[in-house]
Design a protein around this motif. Structure first.
Motif, PDB file in Angstrom:
ATOM      1  N   MET A   7      74.962  40.283  68.322  1.00  0.00           N
ATOM      2  CA  MET A   7      74.846  40.733  66.954  1.00  0.00           C
ATOM      3  C   MET A   7      74.978  41.765  66.408  1.00  0.00           C
ATOM      4  O   MET A   7      74.538  42.898  67.064  1.00  0.00           O
ATOM      5  CB  MET A   7      73.576  39.772  66.667  1.00  0.00           C
ATOM      6  N   VAL A   8      75.489  42.294  65.068  1.00  0.00           N
ATOM      7  CA  VAL A   8      75.448  43.528  64.416  1.00  0.00           C
ATOM      8  C   VAL A   8      73.720  43.880  64.372  1.00  0.00           C
ATOM      9  O   VAL A   8      73.163  43.165  64.098  1.00  0.00           O
ATOM     10  CB  VAL A   8      76.114  43.453  63.327  1.00  0.00           C
ATOM     11  N   SER A   9      73.669  45.095  64.273  1.00  0.00           N
ATOM     12  CA  SER A   9      72.448  45.612  64.140  1.00  0.00           C
ATOM     13  C   SER A   9      72.015  45.770  62.417  1.00  0.00           C
ATOM     14  O   SER A   9      72.979  45.639  61.667  1.00  0.00           O
ATOM     15  CB  SER A   9      72.578  47.100  64.815  1.00  0.00           C
ATOM     16  N   ARG A  10      70.731  45.975  62.235  1.00  0.00           N
ATOM     17  CA  ARG A  10      70.631  45.801  60.799  1.00  0.00           C
ATOM     18  C   ARG A  10      71.010  47.205  60.088  1.00  0.00           C
ATOM     19  O   ARG A  10      71.463  47.232  58.868  1.00  0.00           O
ATOM     20  CB  ARG A  10      68.882  46.042  60.788  1.00  0.00           C
ATOM     21  N   LYS A  11      71.080  48.200  60.929  1.00  0.00           N
ATOM     22  CA  LYS A  11      71.664  49.738  60.496  1.00  0.00           C
ATOM     23  C   LYS A  11      73.050  49.195  59.981  1.00  0.00           C
ATOM     24  O   LYS A  11      73.675  49.882  59.026  1.00  0.00           O
ATOM     25  CB  LYS A  11      71.462  50.754  61.715  1.00  0.00           C
ATOM     26  N   TYR A  12      73.780  48.798  60.676  1.00  0.00           N
ATOM     27  CA  TYR A  12      75.187  48.448  60.477  1.00  0.00           C
ATOM     28  C   TYR A  12      75.440  47.549  59.134  1.00  0.00           C
ATOM     29  O   TYR A  12      76.445  48.021  58.323  1.00  0.00           O
ATOM     30  CB  TYR A  12      75.997  47.842  61.618  1.00  0.00           C
ATOM     31  N   LEU A  13      74.531  46.731  59.227  1.00  0.00           N
ATOM     32  CA  LEU A  13      74.728  46.007  57.873  1.00  0.00           C
ATOM     33  C   LEU A  13      74.265  46.765  56.785  1.00  0.00           C
ATOM     34  O   LEU A  13      74.977  46.503  55.491  1.00  0.00           O
ATOM     35  CB  LEU A  13      73.595  44.763  57.930  1.00  0.00           C
ATOM     36  N   SER A  14      73.156  47.535  56.720  1.00  0.00           N
ATOM     37  CA  SER A  14      72.598  48.086  55.590  1.00  0.00           C
ATOM     38  C   SER A  14      73.489  49.315  55.007  1.00  0.00           C
ATOM     39  O   SER A  14      73.555  49.864  53.948  1.00  0.00           O
ATOM     40  CB  SER A  14      71.305  48.677  55.705  1.00  0.00           C
ATOM     41  N   GLU A  15      74.120  50.168  56.120  1.00  0.00           N
ATOM     42  CA  GLU A  15      74.610  51.348  56.208  1.00  0.00           C
ATOM     43  C   GLU A  15      76.130  51.162  55.969  1.00  0.00           C
ATOM     44  O   GLU A  15      76.926  52.135  55.669  1.00  0.00           O
ATOM     45  CB  GLU A  15      74.257  52.492  56.985  1.00  0.00           C
ATOM     46  N   THR A  16      76.757  50.025  56.528  1.00  0.00           N
ATOM     47  CA  THR A  16      78.197  50.132  56.680  1.00  0.00           C
ATOM     48  C   THR A  16      78.836  48.845  55.817  1.00  0.00           C
ATOM     49  O   THR A  16      79.566  48.984  54.906  1.00  0.00           O
ATOM     50  CB  THR A  16      78.662  50.187  58.226  1.00  0.00           C
ATOM     51  N   ALA A  17      78.051  47.681  56.389  1.00  0.00           N
ATOM     52  CA  ALA A  17      78.886  46.475  55.705  1.00  0.00           C
ATOM     53  C   ALA A  17      78.320  46.217  54.310  1.00  0.00           C
ATOM     54  O   ALA A  17      79.177  45.764  53.456  1.00  0.00           O
ATOM     55  CB  ALA A  17      78.161  45.271  56.517  1.00  0.00           C
ATOM     56  N   LEU A  18      77.182  46.605  53.805  1.00  0.00           N
ATOM     57  CA  LEU A  18      76.943  46.358  52.508  1.00  0.00           C
ATOM     58  C   LEU A  18      77.308  47.376  51.578  1.00  0.00           C
ATOM     59  O   LEU A  18      78.057  46.723  50.656  1.00  0.00           O
ATOM     60  CB  LEU A  18      75.275  46.667  52.517  1.00  0.00           C
TER      61      LEU A  18
END
Length: 492
Positions: A1-12
């Motif tokens: 699973m992707v990390s919270r950091k990836y979701l908040s700083e990249t994906a979002l």
């Protein structure tokens, strides 16, 4: 699973950028845009947000709306600070001032002054004005406020005690009543007080049975029950008015007709008025005071005239209707001069009006409500008589448009202009501008309701930038997905 950091700083940010690009392209194609704005302060975080939502009609008279910003607003809420922040938002979206039709705001002096400093046209939120009307005309009366306060204590008792509520629910079942919760009110929303009174009246028998065996913090007297019932009757047309102007499809064209209907209902005397005539008079006086200039406001007057459901039938003053028509004729002449083929089209005699399909009613309530019946009654008794048309290009369109019958109040005005824009090209161009403006700042408040679910007690350390991104996607991602789906359907 992707990390919270990836979701908040990249994906979002990537998804936010994609949706923002889509909204930017749509706004760039819009000829005229209306806006709503408001300020919200969080209860769980030291954060204030300044909102900006956009509303426009495309060339096909399809309504569009989008959230543009909910920007962190630090410092004192002065008019200069508000104006500077809004100017920055417009610059980021590359929206020139010439595209700004009107900004819907609350009635606070700092907001009004900020719009004046920016040099943009603005009007106050009709729902906020109605809040002042009801508070001034009715809820400020001592006997009424005491009765409502008594009801508020009863509702609070059941809200705080699950045991008390379960006992009340058992009584409701024994009386073959549908188990319902009592409605709590918010002092800044007068219609929530109406719903509180309505729920108390509905559960009157159950509450009386409850008080016989269990203790309540207070018990309304017979006079207070009667007063609450009369207050509910008085406020019923105001509740319909508020729902009508607060709907997602409402525009500034709905203001003058709704105020006219409200005044008519308050001035009528019926058998049910026994004991509430003074209430109705005080409410009518408050409406006259707060909405005294509504027919003379060019934005309301012209949008009402351009709505085929209303035209000039709902003006109570003949002088106001004439001034509105003269202003519309002047604007039409100016528009026709700026187009090469507009004058030629306008000189053609208008053909027969094309029927449009009926849309869903603006109100979800019963069609036979007194408020909606009065709409149809006024519309029918003021149909304009045919007269001689002037030979000027704008007068030909105006004469043809105003001498035709109004369409039913349940029909869609946008469909009318979509079908009849070739017959009235100049009027259609004005309708494209004036019918895009909402009459309340409700969209900004709905945006803040979304933000309050994002920024809650468990996420109270969320930054303003992150909260804005999440709210932006919540509001605008469905718009982009719908547009992409329509493109796929067309290509297929």
């Amino acid at each position: 699973m992707v990390s919270r950091k990836y979701l908040s700083e990249t994906a979002l940010p990537e998804l936010h950028g994609k949706v923002r690009k889509h909204i930017f392209e749509e706004i760039k194609d819009a000829k005229v845009i209306s806006f709503t704005t408001d300020i919200w302060s969080s209860d769980v975080s030291p954060m204030s947000l300044l909102s900006l939502t956009a509303h426009w009609l495309d060339e096909g008279f399809e309504p569009h709306s989008a959230m543009l910003n909910a920007t962190n607003f630090r410092g004192s809420h002065t008019s200069d600070a508000i104006a500077a922040s809004l100017k920055e938002m417009f610059e980021k979206w590359q929206i020139p001032q010439s595209k700004v039709h009107v900004v819907l705001r609350d009635n606070a002096s700092n907001m009004r002054k900020a719009m004046d400093n920016m040099g943009v046209r603005s009007v106050g939120c009709v729902a906020h004005t109605m809040q002042l009307v009801v508070n001034e005309g009715l809820l400020s009366q001592r006997a009424v406020s005491d009765a409502v306060a008594c009801g508020r204590q009863i509702v609070g008792h059941f809200k705080r005690s699950p045991l008390a509520y379960s006992r009340l629910q058992d009584i409701q079942v024994q009386m073959n009543m549908q188990p319902k919760r009592l409605q709590q009110d918010v002092k800044t929303r007068w219609n929530s007080t109406y719903y509180l009174i309505e729920s108390l009246i509905e559960q009157k028998r159950a509450l009386s049975a409850y008080s016989a065996d269990h203790e309540l913090p207070t018990t309304p007297t017979a006079n207070q029950w009667a007063l609450l019932e009369k207050t509910m009757i008085c406020l019923e047309p105001f509740e319909e008015f508020t729902r009508k102007v607060s709907s997602a499809t409402a525009s500034t064209a709905d203001v003058v007709p709704s105020v006219t209907v409200l005044k008519r209902l308050l001035s009528m005397e019926t058998e049910a008025d026994s004991g509430i005539k003074t209430m109705k008079k005080s409410l009518l006086a408050a409406v006259d005071k707060r909405f005294s200039t509504v027919e003379d406001e060019p934005l309301y007057a012209l949008s009402t005239l351009l709505d085929p459901r209303y035209k000039d039938r709902f003006f109570t003053s003949a002088d106001s209707a004439k001034r509105g028509k003269d202003a519309l004729a002047k604007e039409l002449e100016e528009d026709l001069r700026s187009t090469t083929d507009g004058a030629a089209k306008a000189l053609e005699p208008p053909g027969k009006a094309l029927r449009v399909e009926a849309a869903a009613p603006a109100l979800s309530s019963n069609k036979s409500s007194s408020f909606m019946r009065e709409f149809d009654k006024i519309r029918g008794e003021r149909e304009e008589e045919p007269g001689a048309a002037s030979s000027s290009s704008s007068a030909v369109q105006l004469h043809g448009y105003f001498t035709e019958e109004t369409i039913p109040t349940t029909d869609d005005p946008f469909k009318y202009w979509r079908v009849n824009r070739q017959r009235f090209p100049g009027l259609a161009a004005s309708a494209l501008k004036y019918l895009c403006a909402p009459c309340t700042s409700v969209e900004s408040e709905r945006l803040f309701s979304t933000v309050s679910t994002i920024l809650d007690e468990k996420r109270n350390r969320l930054t303003a930038e992150r909260a804005e991104m999440l709210a932006f996607l919540n509001k605008n991602l469905p718009v982009m997905l719908k547009a992409e789906l329509e493109k796929l359907e067309k290509s297929a």
